[in-house]
Design an enzyme around this catalytic site. Sequence first.
Site, PDB file in Angstrom:
ATOM      1  CD  GLU A  18       0.344  -6.166  10.695  1.00 13.99           C
ATOM      2  OE1 GLU A  18       0.316  -4.940  10.481  1.00 13.99           O
ATOM      3  OE2 GLU A  18      -0.674  -6.881  10.670  1.00 13.99           O
ATOM      4  CG  ASP A  45      -8.870   1.424 -30.225  1.00 15.28           C
ATOM      5  OD1 ASP A  45      -7.949   0.907 -29.563  1.00 15.28           O
ATOM      6  OD2 ASP A  45      -9.048   1.238 -31.435  1.00 15.28           O
ATOM      7  NE  ARG A  63      -8.247  -5.268 -20.419  1.00 13.04           N
ATOM      8  CZ  ARG A  63      -9.276  -5.778 -21.084  1.00 13.04           C
ATOM      9  NH1 ARG A  63      -9.581  -7.042 -20.954  1.00 13.04           N
ATOM     10  NH2 ARG A  63      -9.997  -5.021 -21.886  1.00 13.04           N
ATOM     11  N   PRO A  75       0.811  -1.222   0.000  1.00 14.30           N
ATOM     12  CG  PRO A  75      -0.298  -1.247   2.058  1.00 14.30           C
ATOM     13  CD  PRO A  75       0.509  -2.087   1.141  1.00 14.30           C
TER      14      PRO A  75
HETATM   15  C1  9D3 Z   1      -3.778  -3.109   8.542  1.00 10.50           C
HETATM   16  C2  9D3 Z   1      -2.308  -3.237   8.658  1.00 10.50           C
HETATM   17  N1  9D3 Z   1      -1.677  -2.048   8.137  1.00 10.50           N
HETATM   18  C3  9D3 Z   1      -1.275  -1.103   9.192  1.00 10.50           C
HETATM   19  C4  9D3 Z   1      -0.962  -1.671  10.498  1.00 10.50           C
HETATM   20  C5  9D3 Z   1      -0.502  -2.363   7.337  1.00 10.50           C
HETATM   21  C6  9D3 Z   1      -0.798  -3.276   6.198  1.00 10.50           C
HETATM   22  C7  9D3 Z   1      -0.069  -4.432   6.040  1.00 10.50           C
HETATM   23  C8  9D3 Z   1      -0.334  -5.306   4.996  1.00 10.50           C
HETATM   24  C9  9D3 Z   1      -1.771  -2.984   5.262  1.00 10.50           C
HETATM   25  C10 9D3 Z   1      -2.043  -3.869   4.202  1.00 10.50           C
HETATM   26  C11 9D3 Z   1      -1.318  -5.023   4.095  1.00 10.50           C
HETATM   27  C12 9D3 Z   1      -1.605  -5.961   2.974  1.00 10.50           C
HETATM   28  N2  9D3 Z   1      -1.757  -5.257   1.706  1.00 10.50           N
HETATM   29  C13 9D3 Z   1      -1.030  -5.500   0.638  1.00 10.50           C
HETATM   30  O1  9D3 Z   1      -0.202  -6.395   0.678  1.00 10.50           O
HETATM   31  C14 9D3 Z   1      -1.199  -4.685  -0.546  1.00 10.50           C
HETATM   32  C15 9D3 Z   1      -2.106  -3.629  -0.842  1.00 10.50           C
HETATM   33  C16 9D3 Z   1      -3.171  -3.029  -0.088  1.00 10.50           C
HETATM   34  O2  9D3 Z   1      -3.505  -3.400   1.038  1.00 10.50           O
HETATM   35  N3  9D3 Z   1      -3.866  -2.012  -0.673  1.00 10.50           N
HETATM   36  C17 9D3 Z   1      -3.586  -1.541  -1.910  1.00 10.50           C
HETATM   37  N4  9D3 Z   1      -2.613  -2.053  -2.640  1.00 10.50           N
HETATM   38  C18 9D3 Z   1      -1.885  -3.083  -2.106  1.00 10.50           C
HETATM   39  S1  9D3 Z   1      -0.605  -3.847  -2.854  1.00 10.50           S
HETATM   40  C19 9D3 Z   1      -0.341  -4.885  -1.608  1.00 10.50           C
END
Ligand code: 9D3
Length: 245
Positions: A115, A168, A153, A88
């Site tokens: 985490e 397109d 794609r 994220p």
């Molecule tokens: C809820 C825990 N968060 C703060 C304590 C940290 C956190 C860790 C692991 C938040 C999300 C994740 C798992 N998410 C992904 O691996 C992830 C993700 C996402 O959650 N949102 C948008 N894109 C992506 S790409 C990978």
Amino acid sequence: MRFDVITLFPAMVETLFDHGVMGRAAEQGRLQLVTWNPRDYAVDRHRTVDDRPYGGGPGMVMKVEPVRAAIQAARAAAQPAPVVYLTPEGRRLDGEVAGGMAGMERVILLCGRYEGIDERLIALEVDRELSIGDYVLSGGELAAMVVMDAVARLVPGVLGHAESAAQDAFSAGLLDCPHYTRPEAVAGLEVPAVLLGGDHAAVARWRHREALGRTWRKRPDLLEQRGMSDDEQALLADWRREHND
Ligand code: 9D3
């Protein structure tokens, strides 16, 4: 194009290549998926892939050694490729990012669980970080699947002729026009008459006008970014008159 995915849940990712556009492209040999499970590279009796965070706190962290060994095995299996960590905290995926990746012969996608991964993996092995949007998922697998679908794609030959033609309008920066199929009337709602008339030029003009009107109403930001020709300004004015909008 070849995707290598580092994941604790390979079956989840593999299903993407079992259906639809991605399934067909994989069958045709235009796309290749290889998964690498860190658990297969864990050497202890319990095949441990996660551990408690230094400093305390809730949740678990993915360990360096098994993830690193999986990445290195993937790297060694074919030509050089960037390692993209799904997180994220990464740059947000959009059409431009996807287009850039579609030009690569190979990418290695790293999926986190728990985490996240030990920070030293990022320092040692990760080339880019990518997010799919500002919401919380349970891990990187769904994000990797979204990235692979959006990128594939844009790889030449993955879409059939009809599918690439339909793409397109959107790649030209507009939303799609409305679509109808049989029957002609549903609950008193009729198919627009122009679509039944057989005048192909009139149909094309109507679709372009609808695409402009819908983009103006739902995604004015897209229209702002793209701009409009004089012709399109007239079409949109026409659409707005008709919709009292
Ligand atoms: C809820 C825990 N968060 C703060 C304590 C940290 C956190 C860790 C692991 C938040 C999300 C994740 C798992 N998410 C992904 O691996 C992830 C993700 C996402 O959650 N949102 C948008 N894109 C992506 S790409 C990978």
